[in-house]
Motif scaffolding. Sequence first.
Motif, PDB file in Angstrom:
ATOM      1  N   SER A 144      34.944 -16.433 -30.189  1.00 42.35           N
ATOM      2  CA  SER A 144      36.122 -15.926 -29.484  1.00 42.35           C
ATOM      3  C   SER A 144      36.065 -14.429 -29.209  1.00 42.35           C
ATOM      4  CB  SER A 144      37.390 -16.244 -30.299  1.00 42.35           C
ATOM      5  OG  SER A 144      37.295 -15.698 -31.602  1.00 42.35           O
ATOM      6  N   ARG A 145      35.105 -13.765 -29.840  1.00 40.08           N
ATOM      7  CA  ARG A 145      35.012 -12.309 -29.649  1.00 40.08           C
ATOM      8  C   ARG A 145      33.629 -11.852 -30.077  1.00 40.08           C
ATOM      9  NH1 ARG A 145      38.750  -7.772 -32.783  1.00 40.08           N
ATOM     10  NH2 ARG A 145      37.893  -5.927 -31.756  1.00 40.08           N
ATOM     11  N   GLY A 146      33.168 -10.766 -29.469  1.00 42.46           N
ATOM     12  CA  GLY A 146      31.886 -10.190 -29.846  1.00 42.46           C
ATOM     13  C   GLY A 146      30.740 -10.692 -28.985  1.00 42.46           C
ATOM     14  N   ASP A 147      29.557 -10.168 -29.266  1.00 40.08           N
ATOM     15  CA  ASP A 147      28.365 -10.493 -28.487  1.00 40.08           C
ATOM     16  C   ASP A 147      27.236 -10.936 -29.404  1.00 40.08           C
ATOM     17  OD1 ASP A 147      29.433  -9.635 -25.946  1.00 40.08           O
ATOM     18  OD2 ASP A 147      29.214  -7.584 -26.670  1.00 40.08           O
ATOM     19  N   ILE A 148      26.396 -11.838 -28.893  1.00 37.18           N
ATOM     20  CA  ILE A 148      25.170 -12.234 -29.572  1.00 37.18           C
ATOM     21  C   ILE A 148      24.031 -12.016 -28.587  1.00 37.18           C
ATOM     22  CG2 ILE A 148      23.887 -14.071 -30.722  1.00 37.18           C
ATOM     23  CD1 ILE A 148      26.543 -15.395 -31.405  1.00 37.18           C
ATOM     24  N   HIS A 149      23.090 -11.157 -28.968  1.00 37.17           N
ATOM     25  CA  HIS A 149      21.938 -10.871 -28.118  1.00 37.17           C
ATOM     26  C   HIS A 149      20.665 -11.344 -28.809  1.00 37.17           C
ATOM     27  CE1 HIS A 149      24.808  -8.268 -26.043  1.00 37.17           C
ATOM     28  NE2 HIS A 149      23.945  -8.208 -25.044  1.00 37.17           N
ATOM     29  N   PHE A 150      19.790 -11.955 -28.026  1.00 32.14           N
ATOM     30  CA  PHE A 150      18.501 -12.410 -28.538  1.00 32.14           C
ATOM     31  C   PHE A 150      17.411 -11.907 -27.596  1.00 32.14           C
ATOM     32  CE2 PHE A 150      15.029 -15.569 -28.821  1.00 32.14           C
ATOM     33  CZ  PHE A 150      14.739 -15.438 -30.175  1.00 32.14           C
ATOM     34  N   GLY A 151      16.477 -11.156 -28.154  1.00 36.24           N
ATOM     35  CA  GLY A 151      15.445 -10.581 -27.318  1.00 36.24           C
ATOM     36  C   GLY A 151      15.986  -9.624 -26.282  1.00 36.24           C
ATOM     37  N   GLY A 152      17.117  -9.011 -26.563  1.00 40.20           N
ATOM     38  CA  GLY A 152      17.716  -8.049 -25.646  1.00 40.20           C
ATOM     39  C   GLY A 152      18.668  -8.641 -24.636  1.00 40.20           C
ATOM     40  N   ASP A 153      18.758  -9.975 -24.575  1.00 38.35           N
ATOM     41  CA  ASP A 153      19.633 -10.639 -23.608  1.00 38.35           C
ATOM     42  C   ASP A 153      20.805 -11.323 -24.304  1.00 38.35           C
ATOM     43  OD1 ASP A 153      17.934  -9.995 -21.445  1.00 38.35           O
ATOM     44  OD2 ASP A 153      16.651 -11.715 -21.922  1.00 38.35           O
ATOM     45  N   SER A 154      21.982 -11.273 -23.669  1.00 44.12           N
ATOM     46  CA  SER A 154      23.126 -11.994 -24.200  1.00 44.12           C
ATOM     47  C   SER A 154      22.886 -13.495 -24.076  1.00 44.12           C
ATOM     48  CB  SER A 154      24.396 -11.609 -23.442  1.00 44.12           C
ATOM     49  OG  SER A 154      25.484 -12.423 -23.854  1.00 44.12           O
ATOM     50  N   ILE A 155      23.218 -14.250 -25.123  1.00 39.08           N
ATOM     51  CA  ILE A 155      23.077 -15.706 -25.059  1.00 39.08           C
ATOM     52  C   ILE A 155      24.445 -16.392 -25.043  1.00 39.08           C
ATOM     53  CG2 ILE A 155      20.760 -15.814 -26.034  1.00 39.08           C
ATOM     54  CD1 ILE A 155      21.976 -16.457 -28.740  1.00 39.08           C
ATOM     55  N   ALA A 156      25.481 -15.631 -24.743  1.00 38.92           N
ATOM     56  CA  ALA A 156      26.813 -16.225 -24.592  1.00 38.92           C
ATOM     57  C   ALA A 156      26.769 -17.210 -23.429  1.00 38.92           C
ATOM     58  CB  ALA A 156      27.848 -15.137 -24.317  1.00 38.92           C
ATOM     59  N   GLY A 157      27.221 -18.410 -23.665  1.00 39.56           N
ATOM     60  CA  GLY A 157      27.240 -19.428 -22.623  1.00 39.56           C
ATOM     61  C   GLY A 157      25.939 -20.158 -22.426  1.00 39.56           C
ATOM     62  N   VAL A 158      24.876 -19.764 -23.137  1.00 34.43           N
ATOM     63  CA  VAL A 158      23.588 -20.444 -23.030  1.00 34.43           C
ATOM     64  C   VAL A 158      23.627 -21.718 -23.860  1.00 34.43           C
ATOM     65  CG1 VAL A 158      21.114 -20.271 -23.506  1.00 34.43           C
ATOM     66  CG2 VAL A 158      22.367 -18.286 -22.638  1.00 34.43           C
ATOM     67  N   GLU A 159      23.215 -22.846 -23.277  1.00 36.35           N
ATOM     68  CA  GLU A 159      23.254 -24.129 -23.966  1.00 36.35           C
ATOM     69  C   GLU A 159      22.253 -24.160 -25.125  1.00 36.35           C
ATOM     70  OE1 GLU A 159      25.349 -26.752 -23.492  1.00 36.35           O
ATOM     71  OE2 GLU A 159      26.395 -25.330 -22.191  1.00 36.35           O
ATOM     72  N   PRO A 160      22.527 -24.971 -26.156  1.00 32.94           N
ATOM     73  CA  PRO A 160      21.634 -25.029 -27.325  1.00 32.94           C
ATOM     74  C   PRO A 160      20.180 -25.343 -26.970  1.00 32.94           C
ATOM     75  CG  PRO A 160      23.703 -26.129 -27.824  1.00 32.94           C
ATOM     76  CD  PRO A 160      23.758 -25.775 -26.367  1.00 32.94           C
ATOM     77  N   ALA A 161      19.951 -26.278 -26.055  1.00 34.78           N
ATOM     78  CA  ALA A 161      18.575 -26.630 -25.691  1.00 34.78           C
ATOM     79  C   ALA A 161      17.838 -25.447 -25.086  1.00 34.78           C
ATOM     80  CB  ALA A 161      18.574 -27.812 -24.719  1.00 34.78           C
ATOM     81  N   GLU A 162      18.543 -24.654 -24.289  1.00 36.73           N
ATOM     82  CA  GLU A 162      17.927 -23.481 -23.687  1.00 36.73           C
ATOM     83  C   GLU A 162      17.656 -22.421 -24.747  1.00 36.73           C
ATOM     84  OE1 GLU A 162      16.260 -20.757 -21.186  1.00 36.73           O
ATOM     85  OE2 GLU A 162      16.590 -22.908 -20.879  1.00 36.73           O
ATOM     86  N   ARG A 163      18.500 -22.335 -25.751  1.00 33.33           N
ATOM     87  CA  ARG A 163      18.258 -21.377 -26.838  1.00 33.33           C
ATOM     88  C   ARG A 163      16.982 -21.755 -27.584  1.00 33.33           C
ATOM     89  NH1 ARG A 163      24.205 -19.384 -29.105  1.00 33.33           N
ATOM     90  NH2 ARG A 163      25.314 -19.703 -27.129  1.00 33.33           N
ATOM     91  N   VAL A 164      16.742 -23.057 -27.741  1.00 28.99           N
ATOM     92  CA  VAL A 164      15.491 -23.497 -28.370  1.00 28.99           C
ATOM     93  C   VAL A 164      14.306 -23.072 -27.510  1.00 28.99           C
ATOM     94  CG1 VAL A 164      14.121 -25.499 -29.081  1.00 28.99           C
ATOM     95  CG2 VAL A 164      16.572 -25.431 -29.586  1.00 28.99           C
ATOM     96  N   ARG A 165      14.416 -23.271 -26.199  1.00 27.69           N
ATOM     97  CA  ARG A 165      13.316 -22.882 -25.306  1.00 27.69           C
ATOM     98  C   ARG A 165      13.071 -21.379 -25.340  1.00 27.69           C
ATOM     99  NH1 ARG A 165      15.176 -27.479 -22.260  1.00 27.69           N
ATOM    100  NH2 ARG A 165      16.917 -26.299 -21.356  1.00 27.69           N
ATOM    101  N   ARG A 166      14.127 -20.608 -25.605  1.00 27.63           N
ATOM    102  CA  ARG A 166      13.967 -19.150 -25.689  1.00 27.63           C
ATOM    103  C   ARG A 166      13.380 -18.704 -27.025  1.00 27.63           C
ATOM    104  NH1 ARG A 166      18.951 -16.089 -22.554  1.00 27.63           N
ATOM    105  NH2 ARG A 166      19.073 -17.488 -20.754  1.00 27.63           N
ATOM    106  N   GLY A 167      13.384 -19.615 -28.015  1.00 22.05           N
ATOM    107  CA  GLY A 167      12.734 -19.278 -29.274  1.00 22.05           C
ATOM    108  C   GLY A 167      13.604 -19.309 -30.511  1.00 22.05           C
TER     109      GLY A 167
END
Length: 263
Positions: A62-85
Amino acid sequence: MTLLALNNVEVVYDRVFLAVKGVSIDVPEGGLVALLGANGAGKSTTLKAVSGLLKPERGLVSRGDIHFGGDSIAGVEPAERVRRGIVHVLEGRRVFEHLTPAENLLAATSMHRNRAKVATLIERTFDWFPSLAARKASKAGYLSGGEQQMLAIGRALMTEPRLILLDEPSLGLSPRLVGEIFAIIRRINQEAGVAVLLVEQNATAALAIAETAYLLENGRVVMSGPAAVIADNPDVKNAYLGGDHAVDYLAVKHYRMRKRWLS
């Protein structure tokens, strides 16, 4: 270099219950970070916020940011997060019990098209987990609890992650197996360069292998720093590491565990 960064993250369930309250955590590239705390502190919820597995439990960031590899992953689906590492090993040794260990590992390789590479990854996993290699023709349901935990971790590593989220890998295991699994986690971190965010109630085992640690209480980070410094803190010792056995608490009329970070 920071691989994963949580900045002031809040997680709410059913749009009512605030489970994580402004958590900020950094996991460096190739780092090994422990997330400690009692039951209900928000540790598992934090991992699910990273892997994207909150939605099935009616939770959301509901608040804040999560960045992985320098990119925000807000709204990224779980399967795509797996593909990103990002890969998440859930609590409870969830394996395909009707499949063999080799078949369990193969089930996690849909992203790999090269059969030779898949075979190499399977052999690498069996090298890390020799007890699985010895039982690779058995049904996973007949493996011991420790072997099933090894299989769950090994299956996650078949995706070649940059970050592995481990939720209570020591749960229900004997001290000998806990030591063996934590030694393997450290070896994987060092040899493969996979970053680890480890949620664990066995604070002694976690702090022995971690480089950095965060302590959660009631959904908030109340302490963070190098693992050795956290392990040497007297309040952490009393609350999570078995206390100071030089003190005779039977001789103390009114003893109450102190948690000075809550004062």
